[in-house]
Enzyme design. Structure first.
Site, PDB file in Angstrom:
ATOM      1  N   ALA A  87       3.136   6.031  -2.695  1.00  0.00           N
ATOM      2  CA  ALA A  87       4.318   6.833  -3.050  1.00  0.00           C
ATOM      3  C   ALA A  87       4.448   6.962  -4.564  1.00  0.00           C
ATOM      4  O   ALA A  87       4.717   8.055  -5.082  1.00  0.00           O
ATOM      5  CB  ALA A  87       5.576   6.206  -2.451  1.00  0.00           C
ATOM      6  N   GLY A 122       0.815  -1.221   0.000  1.00  0.00           N
ATOM      7  CA  GLY A 122       0.000   0.000   0.000  1.00  0.00           C
ATOM      8  C   GLY A 122       0.839   1.257   0.000  1.00  0.00           C
ATOM      9  O   GLY A 122       0.537   2.232  -0.701  1.00  0.00           O
ATOM     10  N   CYS A 123       1.906   1.244   0.774  1.00  0.00           N
ATOM     11  CA  CYS A 123       2.767   2.428   0.873  1.00  0.00           C
ATOM     12  C   CYS A 123       3.533   2.659  -0.424  1.00  0.00           C
ATOM     13  O   CYS A 123       3.753   3.799  -0.826  1.00  0.00           O
ATOM     14  CB  CYS A 123       3.716   2.291   2.064  1.00  0.00           C
ATOM     15  SG  CYS A 123       2.842   2.221   3.638  1.00  0.00           S
ATOM     16  N   THR A 124       3.920   1.583  -1.083  1.00  0.00           N
ATOM     17  CA  THR A 124       4.614   1.704  -2.369  1.00  0.00           C
ATOM     18  C   THR A 124       3.674   2.279  -3.410  1.00  0.00           C
ATOM     19  O   THR A 124       4.035   3.203  -4.153  1.00  0.00           O
ATOM     20  CB  THR A 124       5.166   0.340  -2.814  1.00  0.00           C
ATOM     21  OG1 THR A 124       6.107  -0.112  -1.834  1.00  0.00           O
ATOM     22  CG2 THR A 124       5.842   0.432  -4.175  1.00  0.00           C
TER      23      THR A 124
END
Length: 163
Positions: free
Chosen positions: A54, A49-51
Site C-alpha cells: 500500500a 506485506g500489505c502495508t
C-alpha cells in the site's frame, strides 16, 4: 481444494464491481472510465506485506505522474480500512468485499501455497485496467518489492502502443 474461478484475461472487459469504501461510498468499475485503474487485491489490512504494498503504491511518483487511479480490495471491514488508511496516509480508496464474493469471481480467492502449506484465502494480485475497461495486464502472484514500478512501466508500455 480446486480453483475453478475464471481469471480475467488481458484484452477482455474486466468484470464489473460495486464495492463500498471505508466511508460506505460505493465504487464501480465505470467510475474509473477514461483513466487507468490499478485494482490491487491484498489479504489483510496492516500486515507487513500489505502495508509495504500500500505504501509503495502511495509513494509511486511514476503512477502519480501517469494519473492512474489506485484502488485496494480486501475482505476487511470499513473500520479496519479506516484505521489502516489513516495510519499510513493512504490517499486511495480501500474497498470491502466481506464475503469475498467478488474476489472469488475474479480468481483472487482460493487455494494458495505458503511455505508448502496450502490454505484457502485472498491472493495478492494486481489488475491493470485500461481507460476502456479492458484488462491490460495482471499480476497473479505479486512480489511486493518493485511492484508499483512494474505497474507504472506496464501503463507506459500500453500508452506507447497507442501513441
Amino acid at each position: 481444494m480446486t480453483d475453478a474461478s475464471p481469471v480475467p484475461r488481458p484484452g477482455q472487459p474486466f468484470p464489473d464491481f460495486t464495492l463500498n469504501d471505508a466511508s460506505g461510498q460505493a465504487h464501480a468499475l465505470n467510475d474509473y472510465a477514461g483513466r487507468y485503474l490499478v485494482l490491487y487485491v491484498y489479504p489483510k489490512d496492516d500486515t507487513p506485506g500489505c502495508t509495504k504494498e500500500a505504501c509503495d503504491f502511495r509513494d509511486s511518483a511514476p503512477l502519480k505522474a501517469l494519473g492512474a487511479a489506485i484502488v485496494g480490495v480486501s475482505a476487511d471491514d470499513a473500520e479496519s480500512h479506516t484505521q489502516f488508511a489513516e495510519k499510513h496516509s493512504l490517499p486511495f480508496p480501500l474497498l470491502s468485499d466481506p464475503d469475498a464474493a467478488y474476489l472469488k469471481s475474479i480468481g483472487s480467492y482460493g487455494p494458495k501455497n505458503l511455505y508448502g502449506k496450502v490454505t484457502e484465502g485472498i491472493k495478492r494480485q494486481t489488475f491493470l485496467i485500461g481507460p476502456d475497461g479492458t484488462l491490460i495486464k495482471s499480476w497473479l502472484a505479486v512480489s511486493v518489492d518493485g511492484h508499483a514500478d512494474a505497474v507504472a512501466a506496464a501503463i507506459e508500455k500500453d500508452q506507447n502502443k497507442h501513441a
